[in-house]
Design a protein around this motif. Structure first.
Motif, short mmCIF file in Angstrom:
data_model
loop_
_atom_site.label_atom_id
_atom_site.label_comp_id
_atom_site.label_asym_id
_atom_site.label_seq_id
_atom_site.Cartn_x
_atom_site.Cartn_y
_atom_site.Cartn_z
N TYR A 111 46.80 -1.83 79.01
CA TYR A 111 48.01 -1.05 79.28
C TYR A 111 48.24 -0.14 78.11
CZ TYR A 111 50.08 -4.48 76.16
OH TYR A 111 50.34 -5.27 75.09
N GLU A 112 49.04 0.85 78.36
CA GLU A 112 49.30 1.84 77.33
C GLU A 112 50.65 1.47 76.72
OE1 GLU A 112 50.77 6.23 77.62
OE2 GLU A 112 48.87 6.01 78.70
N ALA A 113 50.63 1.08 75.46
CA ALA A 113 51.88 0.66 74.83
C ALA A 113 52.66 1.88 74.37
CB ALA A 113 51.60 -0.26 73.66
N TRP A 114 53.95 1.74 74.35
CA TRP A 114 54.81 2.81 73.87
C TRP A 114 54.79 2.83 72.35
CZ3 TRP A 114 59.28 2.61 70.83
CH2 TRP A 114 60.05 3.79 70.80
N THR A 115 54.76 4.00 71.80
CA THR A 115 54.91 4.13 70.35
C THR A 115 56.00 5.16 70.10
OG1 THR A 115 53.12 5.71 70.38
CG2 THR A 115 52.56 3.51 69.69
N PRO A 116 56.70 5.07 68.97
CA PRO A 116 57.83 5.98 68.75
C PRO A 116 57.41 7.45 68.80
CG PRO A 116 57.86 4.21 67.17
CD PRO A 116 56.57 4.08 67.90
N LYS B 268 51.88 -0.18 83.67
CA LYS B 268 50.84 -0.24 82.65
C LYS B 268 50.94 0.91 81.66
CE LYS B 268 46.73 -1.71 83.92
NZ LYS B 268 45.46 -1.78 84.65
N ARG B 269 51.96 1.70 81.77
CA ARG B 269 52.08 2.82 80.85
C ARG B 269 53.43 2.81 80.16
NH1 ARG B 269 51.88 7.84 82.83
NH2 ARG B 269 51.12 8.58 80.86
N ARG B 270 53.43 3.29 78.93
CA ARG B 270 54.64 3.39 78.11
C ARG B 270 55.37 2.06 78.00
NH1 ARG B 270 58.13 7.94 80.46
NH2 ARG B 270 56.46 9.25 81.20
N ARG B 271 54.61 0.97 77.91
CA ARG B 271 55.24 -0.34 77.85
C ARG B 271 55.69 -0.67 76.43
NH1 ARG B 271 55.13 -3.81 82.07
NH2 ARG B 271 56.71 -4.77 80.78
N ASP B 273 55.70 -3.41 74.07
CA ASP B 273 54.97 -4.68 74.03
C ASP B 273 55.15 -5.42 72.72
OD1 ASP B 273 53.48 -2.96 72.49
OD2 ASP B 273 51.55 -3.78 73.13
N TRP B 276 60.29 -3.62 67.63
CA TRP B 276 60.26 -2.57 66.62
C TRP B 276 61.60 -2.61 65.88
CZ3 TRP B 276 56.20 1.16 66.30
CH2 TRP B 276 55.27 1.13 67.34
#
Lengths: 118, 688
Positions: A111-116, B268-271, B273, B276
């Protein structure tokens, strides 16, 4: 090749030929008792490594053919014989391996994780 | 009633029923391709042949009405022979590509060929081949496989209300298509895939992905619109591969809207995980311990009444309830789940529910839509309205933007709230229709009350319902149509400002120093005053995550056991189909752990304990899958401040882009493509 080896090989076997990697192939003079045929063997050019035997000589060595196959006759689809490179720097590493870019093919559960930033 | 004997079993069926229905009542299986319970009868596949005594030939049971004393044989030599021959004809032009067909394993033709077919074909000539048609980004076509059952044509025309599909040519040359090549303009196109008995229409995102027997099926409920359709989440390992509707006659029959069905690739996108935390102005990955330490450190210095919490549109009732408990434990009454600012009066439950029920539409005879476009807000519910309208028993009118294509005829009464007053004074002919109706329905869109004069509009709609006699002990004709699956659940969980608490506008107006956003992406995060400590708990880094000071990664609706309440107040359970990604956790657990870090004792350690507590606080949560369908016993309207009156401004619709309406679909590539194609102003013509 040690002196003793050279002496015994010369007395009991005759040289058949040398392949393009320098390995020398011999056949025993006599039929071996209990083996039923003449013994064929190889003396390696460098470190003993069975995977350096090319397929032409491999065939002969294992009694598949009576005479060694010609090393000259090549087909366009034939690739040059390569010894097993396991343990060397040229060994095969799968795409996800650290030494080969560490970029594996996508798989289930990726999966594509969110980053800031993005 | 007619007495019919099926294979020696005597059954009684209503007059006008078909032989096929009588056979089903007798428990006999009749093979069929073109017949579908919810579509009109076509009778063109001939697979349902049965023998009727004294009839000269086998008859197509789906299109043959019963008569009293009829004797039917469903398993005679004649019937078996007839079916075998029909099957042989069907297979003449059907390719033998089952091993690469996406329908393989769940194909009616495959199953029925095994059960009713012959040993092999005798056809040695060339097979027919048909060029594939383009039906949009969701439905893939392999038209050579089509057996011309015309289910898709009838579905598009009758249920979806977009008569864009049809058949051209005759006999062997008959082809199903859209005449002019274009994407089907319906929000229900995924259902074409379900009703197609063969592999001619298959799911484009699911093409060549999996076989049905590899999938783990989890029954759940759709939360991407407020209808709460029953769904089945098909997963393989750690990913969702498709979502299919389940039959629930009370809610979605067997249909499902496209956004709920196809937006799962957004999972599966912009998760989010991992947690922060903001360190020196920059978000840095952290562990759960560090995140909770920061939350505890920052929140402990803030008095209770300076804390606020906002719940989003897709939250489960458990997490909303748990967060409410936490906030109450911290001494805060600043809670709001109405991100759109809707002036919903929660003093009584029927002020914000779709009280007639979705199944109640089947009884309604007059319907007024106020500030809503159900086609975009709840496509399945819209199909139900259309079904009732098609039967000729329902008259529909709408107040709101003109020129809406609802797939049925609706009289346009006006654009703004003034039309409500006109209607109440009898200034419009539709007022008589409403008054004369036995079961009138007033459907108020949630967006219609999400404006400054929302409370007055709510009161005006209620008053209209009362004046036309829609509020009786037998029938409750006041309905509010919500937009997302988590909205009613949060209202039922009491996630609204408590005694002296601030609503969302008050919180954004500087009323709080710390804000806990529970999946709240529905408002512009730029409105949060700078300096406010923001905790974002959710599953997608959508709008608000970048503004947060602490991000707590939660679970999406497929990844947790959750309770959702649909727009008619039906409490339904969604079930965990797979685990949340990475470090993400179920939301109620996060809140429970935060409670421990903040020294707030929360009286639940397990999901069961939490649910028991919810049921104690609000008994509706104890009644899963049920719904109290009752009339209106108290016609007193919602509270209204003195002098408040509706303004003259026109209603606007909340969903401008159906395919990009929530955090999950905004992350979905399939939905983005749909949005691109369907919002393209220039219609796509056939490829030159």
């Amino acid at each position: 090749m040690s002196f003793l080896q050279r002496l015994t090989t010369g007395l009991t076997a005759s040289k058949i030929g040398t392949d393009r990697f320098g390995n020398t192939y011999y056949e025993s003079r006599k039929t071996w008792l209990g083996y039923g045929r003449k013994r064929r063997f190889v003396l390696y050019a460098g470190e003993p490594d069975p995977t350096t035997v090319p397929s032409e000589w491999h065939c002969w060595l294992h009694h598949v053919t009576d005479a060694p196959l010609s090393e000259q006759k090549r087909y366009p689809w034939q690739r040059e014989h390569q010894r097993n490179l396991t343990g060397t720097a040229q060994a095969y590493r799968p795409p996800g391996h650290d030494y080969s870019g560490a970029r594996r093919a996508p798989t289930a559960g990726d999966y594509e994780a969110w980053t800031p930033g993005g | 009633m007619a007495k019919v004997t099926i294979d020696g079993i005597e059954v009684e069926v209503p007059n006008g029923a078909t032989v096929l229905q009588a056979c089903e009542a007798a428990g006999k299986e009749i093979p069929r391709f073109c017949y579908h319970e919810r579509l009109s009868v076509a009778g063109n596949c001939r697979m349902c042949l049965v023998e009727v005594e004294k009839a000269p030939k086998p008859v197509a049971s789906c299109a043959y009405p019963v008569a009293d004393g009829m004797k039917v044989f469903t398993d005679s030599a004649l019937v078996r022979n007839a079916r075998r021959n029909v099957m042989e004809f069907l297979l003449i032009n059907h390719p033998l590509d089952c091993p690469i067909c996406d329908q393989g394993g769940e194909c009616d033709l495959q199953d029925q060929a095994t059960a009713y077919g012959g040993q092999g074909g005798r056809y040695r000539e060339q097979k027919r081949a048909v060029k594939d048609k383009y039906l949009g980004p969701l439905v893939k076509t392999i038209m050579t496989r089509c057996i011309q059952c015309t289910r898709c044509v009838r579905f598009a025309t009758e249920v979806a209300g977009v008569p864009e599909l049809g058949a051209t040519g005759r006999g062997e040359d008959m082809q199903i298509g859209t005449y002019v090549e274009k994407a089907l303009t319906t929000e229900l196109s995924g259902n074409l895939i379900d009703i197609c008995p063969v592999g001619a229409l298959t799911s484009r995102p699911y093409a060549f992905v999996s076989r049905p027997w590899e999938l783990r099926k989890t029954d759940s409920v759709d939360v991407l619109d407020a209808v709460g359709a029953a769904i089945r989440v098909d997963t393989r390992g750690p990913e969702v591969l498709r979502i299919l509707p389940r039959i629930n006659e009370e809610v979605n029959e067997e249909w499902m809207a496209d956004r709920g069905r196809f937006s799962f690739d957004g999972l599966k996108r912009r998760r989010l995980d991992r947690p922060w935390i903001r360190v020196e102005g920059k978000l840095k990955p952290a562990s759960w311990q560090e995140a909770f330490a920061v939350v505890a450190e920052r929140l402990k210095g803030i008095p209770g009444q300076r804390l606020g919490a906002v719940a989003g549109d897709l939250v489960d009732a458990e997490s909303a309830f748990a967060l409410r408990e936490l906030m109450v434990g911290l001494g805060s009454a600043n809670l709001d789940c109405r991100q759109d600012g809707a002036a919903i009066d929660v003093s009584r439950r029927d002020h914000y529910l779709f009280n007639s029920g979705i199944a109640g539409i089947d009884e309604a005879d007059a319907l007024l839509l106020i500030g809503t476009n159900p086609r975009k807000e709840a496509p399945v519910l819209n199909a139900r309205i259309r079904k009732r309208w098609s039967s000729g028993a329902l008259k529909v009118a709408s107040i709101g933007p003109a020129g809406l294509d609802l797939t049925y005829k609706a009289e346009h009464l006006g654009e703004g709230p003034d039309a409500l007053a006109t209607l109440r004074d009898g200034g419009h002919a539709f007022a008589e229709v409403l008054k004369g109706a036995k079961r009138p329905m007033i459907v108020l869109g949630r967006a219609a009350v999400a404006r400054p004069d929302g409370a007055a509009i709510l009161a005006a709609a209620w008053a209209l319902a009362e004046s036309v006699g829609a509020l009786t002990p037998e029938w409750h004709g006041f309905n509010m149509l919500h937009l997302f699956g988590g909205q009613v659940g949060a209202l039922d969980a009491g996630f609204v400002p408590g005694e002296g608490g601030l609503d969302l506008a008050g919180m954004l107006g500087g009323g709080v120093d710390a804000l806990w956003l529970l999946g709240a992406d529905g408002f512009e995060p730029g409105l949060i005053p700078p300096g406010t400590f923001v905790i974002y708990q959710g599953h997608h880094g959508d709008r608000a995550a970048a503004r947060a000071d602490v991000i707590l990664p939660g679970a999406a609706y497929t990844e947790k056991d959750g309770t959702y309440v649909n727009t008619e107040g039906r409490v339904q359970r969604g079930r965990m189909a797979l685990h949340p990604p990475g470090e993400a956790r179920e939301d109620w657990r996060i809140i429970r752990a935060a409670g421990a870090a903040l020294d707030v004792s929360l009286a639940f350690d397990t999901l069961d304990a939490l649910r028991a507590r919810m049921a104690a606080a609000n008994p509706v949560f104890g009644m899963v899958d049920g719904r109290i369908a009752e009339g209106c016993h108290d016609t007193a309207g919602p509270r209204l401040a003195e002098g408040a009156a509706p303004e003259a401004t026109s209603f606007t619709l909340p969903i401008t882009d159906y395919w990009q309406a929530d955090a999950i679909s905004r992350a979905s590539e399939t939905m983005a493509e749909c949005s691109r194609i369907y919002n393209d102003a220039t219609p796509k013509l056939a490829a030159e």
